[in-house]
Design a protein around this motif. Structure first.
Motif, PDB file in Angstrom:
ATOM      1  N   ASN A  61       0.822  -1.210   0.000  1.00 11.88           N
ATOM      2  CA  ASN A  61       0.000   0.000   0.000  1.00 11.88           C
ATOM      3  C   ASN A  61       0.856   1.260   0.000  1.00 11.88           C
ATOM      4  OD1 ASN A  61      -2.742  -1.201   0.312  1.00 11.88           O
ATOM      5  ND2 ASN A  61      -1.888  -1.958   2.219  1.00 11.88           N
ATOM      6  N   ALA A  62       1.940   1.232   0.774  1.00  6.08           N
ATOM      7  CA  ALA A  62       2.776   2.425   0.903  1.00  6.08           C
ATOM      8  C   ALA A  62       3.598   2.694  -0.353  1.00  6.08           C
ATOM      9  CB  ALA A  62       3.708   2.273   2.108  1.00  6.08           C
ATOM     10  N   ILE A  63       4.033   1.637  -1.050  1.00 10.67           N
ATOM     11  CA  ILE A  63       4.896   1.815  -2.220  1.00 10.67           C
ATOM     12  C   ILE A  63       4.194   2.642  -3.286  1.00 10.67           C
ATOM     13  CG2 ILE A  63       6.045   0.624  -4.144  1.00 10.67           C
ATOM     14  CD1 ILE A  63       6.425  -1.737  -2.163  1.00 10.67           C
ATOM     15  N   ILE A  64       2.966   2.294  -3.616  1.00 11.73           N
ATOM     16  CA  ILE A  64       2.263   3.013  -4.681  1.00 11.73           C
ATOM     17  C   ILE A  64       1.923   4.426  -4.224  1.00 11.73           C
ATOM     18  CG2 ILE A  64       0.055   1.983  -3.962  1.00 11.73           C
ATOM     19  CD1 ILE A  64       1.038   3.066  -7.522  1.00 11.73           C
ATOM     20  N   ARG A 113       4.639   0.245 -11.100  1.00  2.00           N
ATOM     21  CA  ARG A 113       3.410   1.003 -11.353  1.00  2.00           C
ATOM     22  C   ARG A 113       3.539   2.433 -10.839  1.00  2.00           C
ATOM     23  NH1 ARG A 113      -2.367   1.087  -9.348  1.00  2.00           N
ATOM     24  NH2 ARG A 113      -1.796  -0.143  -7.521  1.00  2.00           N
ATOM     25  N   ALA A 114       4.174   2.599  -9.659  1.00  2.00           N
ATOM     26  CA  ALA A 114       4.368   3.943  -9.115  1.00  2.00           C
ATOM     27  C   ALA A 114       5.267   4.785 -10.027  1.00  2.00           C
ATOM     28  CB  ALA A 114       4.969   3.860  -7.718  1.00  2.00           C
ATOM     29  N   LYS A 115       6.223   4.125 -10.668  1.00  2.00           N
ATOM     30  CA  LYS A 115       7.088   4.822 -11.613  1.00  2.00           C
ATOM     31  C   LYS A 115       6.382   5.089 -12.938  1.00  2.00           C
ATOM     32  CE  LYS A 115      10.980   5.564 -11.719  1.00  2.00           C
ATOM     33  NZ  LYS A 115      11.623   6.892 -11.607  1.00  2.00           N
ATOM     34  N   GLN A 116       5.151   4.601 -13.030  1.00  2.00           N
ATOM     35  CA  GLN A 116       4.307   4.777 -14.212  1.00  2.00           C
ATOM     36  C   GLN A 116       4.877   4.089 -15.454  1.00  2.00           C
ATOM     37  OE1 GLN A 116       2.028   8.371 -14.634  1.00  2.00           O
ATOM     38  NE2 GLN A 116       2.805   9.207 -12.703  1.00  2.00           N
ATOM     39  N   PHE A 117       5.549   2.947 -15.220  1.00  2.00           N
ATOM     40  CA  PHE A 117       5.932   2.065 -16.317  1.00  2.00           C
ATOM     41  C   PHE A 117       4.726   1.160 -16.606  1.00  2.00           C
ATOM     42  CE2 PHE A 117      10.515   2.259 -14.516  1.00  2.00           C
ATOM     43  CZ  PHE A 117      10.703   3.513 -15.093  1.00  2.00           C
ATOM     44  N   ILE A 118       3.664   1.773 -17.092  1.00  2.00           N
ATOM     45  CA  ILE A 118       2.372   1.092 -17.185  1.00  2.00           C
ATOM     46  C   ILE A 118       2.427  -0.097 -18.142  1.00  2.00           C
ATOM     47  CG2 ILE A 118      -0.080   1.409 -17.620  1.00  2.00           C
ATOM     48  CD1 ILE A 118       1.012   3.038 -15.300  1.00  2.00           C
ATOM     49  N   ASP A 154      12.144  10.916  -3.053  1.00  2.00           N
ATOM     50  CA  ASP A 154      13.186  10.207  -3.803  1.00  2.00           C
ATOM     51  C   ASP A 154      12.794   8.738  -3.918  1.00  2.00           C
ATOM     52  OD1 ASP A 154      15.575   8.806  -4.597  1.00  2.00           O
ATOM     53  OD2 ASP A 154      16.752  10.553  -3.973  1.00  2.00           O
ATOM     54  N   LYS A 155      12.699   8.257  -5.131  1.00  2.00           N
ATOM     55  CA  LYS A 155      12.229   6.889  -5.360  1.00  2.00           C
ATOM     56  C   LYS A 155      13.182   5.844  -4.782  1.00  2.00           C
ATOM     57  CE  LYS A 155       8.759   8.625  -7.558  1.00  2.00           C
ATOM     58  NZ  LYS A 155       9.052  10.037  -7.242  1.00  2.00           N
ATOM     59  N   ARG A 156      14.469   6.193  -4.687  1.00  2.00           N
ATOM     60  CA  ARG A 156      15.423   5.251  -4.097  1.00  2.00           C
ATOM     61  C   ARG A 156      15.125   5.021  -2.621  1.00  2.00           C
ATOM     62  NH1 ARG A 156      20.874   8.222  -5.685  1.00  2.00           N
ATOM     63  NH2 ARG A 156      19.528   9.941  -4.996  1.00  2.00           N
ATOM     64  N   ASP A 157      14.713   6.079  -1.923  1.00  2.00           N
ATOM     65  CA  ASP A 157      14.365   5.937  -0.514  1.00  2.00           C
ATOM     66  C   ASP A 157      13.112   5.085  -0.338  1.00  2.00           C
ATOM     67  OD1 ASP A 157      16.503   7.594   0.144  1.00  2.00           O
ATOM     68  OD2 ASP A 157      15.278   9.414   0.031  1.00  2.00           O
ATOM     69  N   VAL A 158      12.174   5.228  -1.262  1.00  2.00           N
ATOM     70  CA  VAL A 158      10.935   4.444  -1.189  1.00  2.00           C
ATOM     71  C   VAL A 158      11.226   2.960  -1.397  1.00  2.00           C
ATOM     72  CG1 VAL A 158       8.694   4.017  -2.279  1.00  2.00           C
ATOM     73  CG2 VAL A 158       9.485   6.367  -1.944  1.00  2.00           C
ATOM     74  N   PHE A 159      11.970   2.636  -2.455  1.00  2.00           N
ATOM     75  CA  PHE A 159      12.221   1.225  -2.783  1.00  2.00           C
ATOM     76  C   PHE A 159      13.123   0.577  -1.732  1.00  2.00           C
ATOM     77  CE2 PHE A 159      14.262  -2.299  -5.076  1.00  2.00           C
ATOM     78  CZ  PHE A 159      13.138  -2.944  -5.573  1.00  2.00           C
TER      79      PHE A 159
END
Length: 462
Positions: free
Chosen positions: A64-67, A133-138, A76-81
């Motif tokens: 839930n938190a990732i998206i 999906r969060a990076k929008q690589f749909i 920063d996406k690196r901190d999220v992943f």
């Protein structure tokens, strides 16, 4: 109209991957009914449901938190992943300490090792897929859905037909497919670039945990609402009845399939929509969504017997008796999920927790009261009633954030027609087709104008 076009565009892309993949899995149902006895299928489903209960605990709710945080431009996406990966690894290590306890649960029939593998591979695939999906690589996300399904089908054939592994093969097919899917996404999307334990801003993980932790019990409560009937039926009736219930669930799965495609796209629109037309946007989409879900449920009620006869074989054919209330339950679960997107947008995870707890409590009480007296349909009605309760609470409570414009009278009229179809289907052995078809036509007529108006609004050029 850009926001409507973006929602439509994302929905179509998700449809390409999700619809094709889910349809292929749906077509496995006749295969399962021929290679697995009802008891085997019921026990395999019970193990899978147990794994689904453990997944939010092992992953600490990170899916839930990732998206939600991954789509924020300021983060920063690196901190999220990296934070999500660390949380999932820590949660799974902690879960391993409980293996001796889980292995002693008699109802699992010695399947604890499979449950643990299922949880691990599912968590890793969810991490990679939700981040993509969060990076929008749909398109990549959609393609992975197709690839994963092909792998599930392939390994089902290998494990069930070639090696005759029974319920073990049923679960192993998903385990291996999830593992290979994780490797594929991690490699193709270059997710290694987003791992940096040194220099990571761990405060981001703290924010993710504050958001996700209240959703862990919420996910568990959803699981209770969706799956507790499996355990009650196993206890009161037996594994064969669970096998029939598993097949009955496949008909409302068609609604879940269609709504799931929309939900993936809708969440991305809901999270990024913040303007003066927000209330109108949410209201228009909800009205169209409501009309579509009710229409789909009515059509499936009309054809549920035929669908079961296409999908099922032998002892499974009587599963159609348990589809009506499951269709009603699935319809309101779709509305509940839509309203839940408002909580997610506002990051009100405690409200999600409270409302899901209410539904789970109602479900357990109703299962305990109704299944001993009414059998399997006691459980299906309990599921429907639980979702109806949660919907009633959320439609009122979410007005604190977005005041949706909707018609209670129209919703109740739709529900009355669906309940009429349910009564006809369950009580008329002969001559049921005509009244069932007339009720279906009435419901379609009631919702046609809404669906047409919103279709024109979405497709209209600027």
């Amino acid at each position: 109209m850009d926001k409507y076009k973006k929602l439509l565009s994302n929905t179509l892309i998700f449809a390409v991957g999700t619809f094709s993949s889910k349809v292929l899995v749906f077509l496995l149902v006749p295969f399962y009914t021929r290679v697995l006895a009802p008891g085997e299928l019921g026990d395999a489903n019970l193990l899978a449901q147990t794994a689904n209960l453990i997944i939010p605990l092992a992953s600490i709710g990170m899916s839930n938190a990732i998206i939600r945080f991954g789509i924020d431009r300021a983060t920063d996406k690196r901190d999220v992943f990296t934070g999500a990966l660390a949380a999932i690894f820590s949660g799974y290590v902690l879960l391993l300490a409980f293996y001796p306890l889980l292995s002693r649960v008699e109802m699992l029939e010695g399947g604890a090792p499979l449950v643990y593998l299922y949880v691990l591979t599912s968590c890793m695939r969810s991490l990679c897929a939700q981040f993509v999906r969060a990076k929008q690589f749909i398109k990549l996300y959609a393609f992975d859905g197709v690839l994963s399904t092909i792998l599930v089908i392939t390994f089902n054939i290998i494990f069930l037909v070639v090696f005759h592994l029974g319920l073990t093969g049923y679960l192993l097919a998903t385990i291996v497919a999830d593992f290979l899917s994780s490797v594929f996404l991690f490699t193709i999307a270059g997710l290694r670039r987003y791992i940096r334990f040194r220099g990571c801003d761990w405060s981001v993980l703290g924010s993710m945990l504050r958001y996700a932790v209240p959703l862990i019990p919420a996910n568990i409560f959803w699981w209770v609402t969706n799956a507790s009937d499996t355990y009650f039926i196993k206890y009161y009736i037996g594994s064969d009845a669970n096998g029939l219930l598993t097949i009955a669930y496949k008909v409302p799965t068609i609604i879940n399939l269609l709504s799931g495609i929309f939900t993936d796209a809708w969440q991305m629109s809901a999270f990024t929509e913040d303007g003066p037309g927000r209330t109108r946007f949410f209201s228009n989409v909800f009205a169209a969504y409501q009309a579509f879900i009710f229409s789909a449920a009515s059509g499936l009620l009309l054809f549920s017997k035929f669908v079961i006869h296409i999908l099922a074989h032998g002892e499974y054919l009587e599963s159609w008796k348990y589809t009506p209330f499951l269709l009603l339950a699935t319809s309101f679960s779709c509305f509940v999920t839509f309203l839940g997107s408002i909580y997610m947008t506002e990051k009100k995870s405690v409200a999600t927790l409270v409302t899901t707890a209410l539904g789970a409590g109602a479900n357990v009480i109703l299962n305990a009261l109704l299944i001993p007296r009414f059998g399997i349909n006691g459980g299906t009605f309990a599921t429907f009633a639980s979702y109806l309760i949660v919907f009633a609470v959320r439609i009122v409570d979410t007005r604190r954030f977005i005041k949706l414009h909707w018609s209670p009278f129209k919703l109740l009229l739709n529900l009355a027609i669906l309940l009429g179809q349910t009564w006809v289907l369950l009580n008329l052995e002969t001559g049921w087709i005509l009244p069932e078809a007339l009720l279906c036509a009435l419901l379609l007529a009631l919702n046609f104008r809404q669906m047409l108006a919103n279709a024109q609004k979405i497709l209209k050029k600027r």
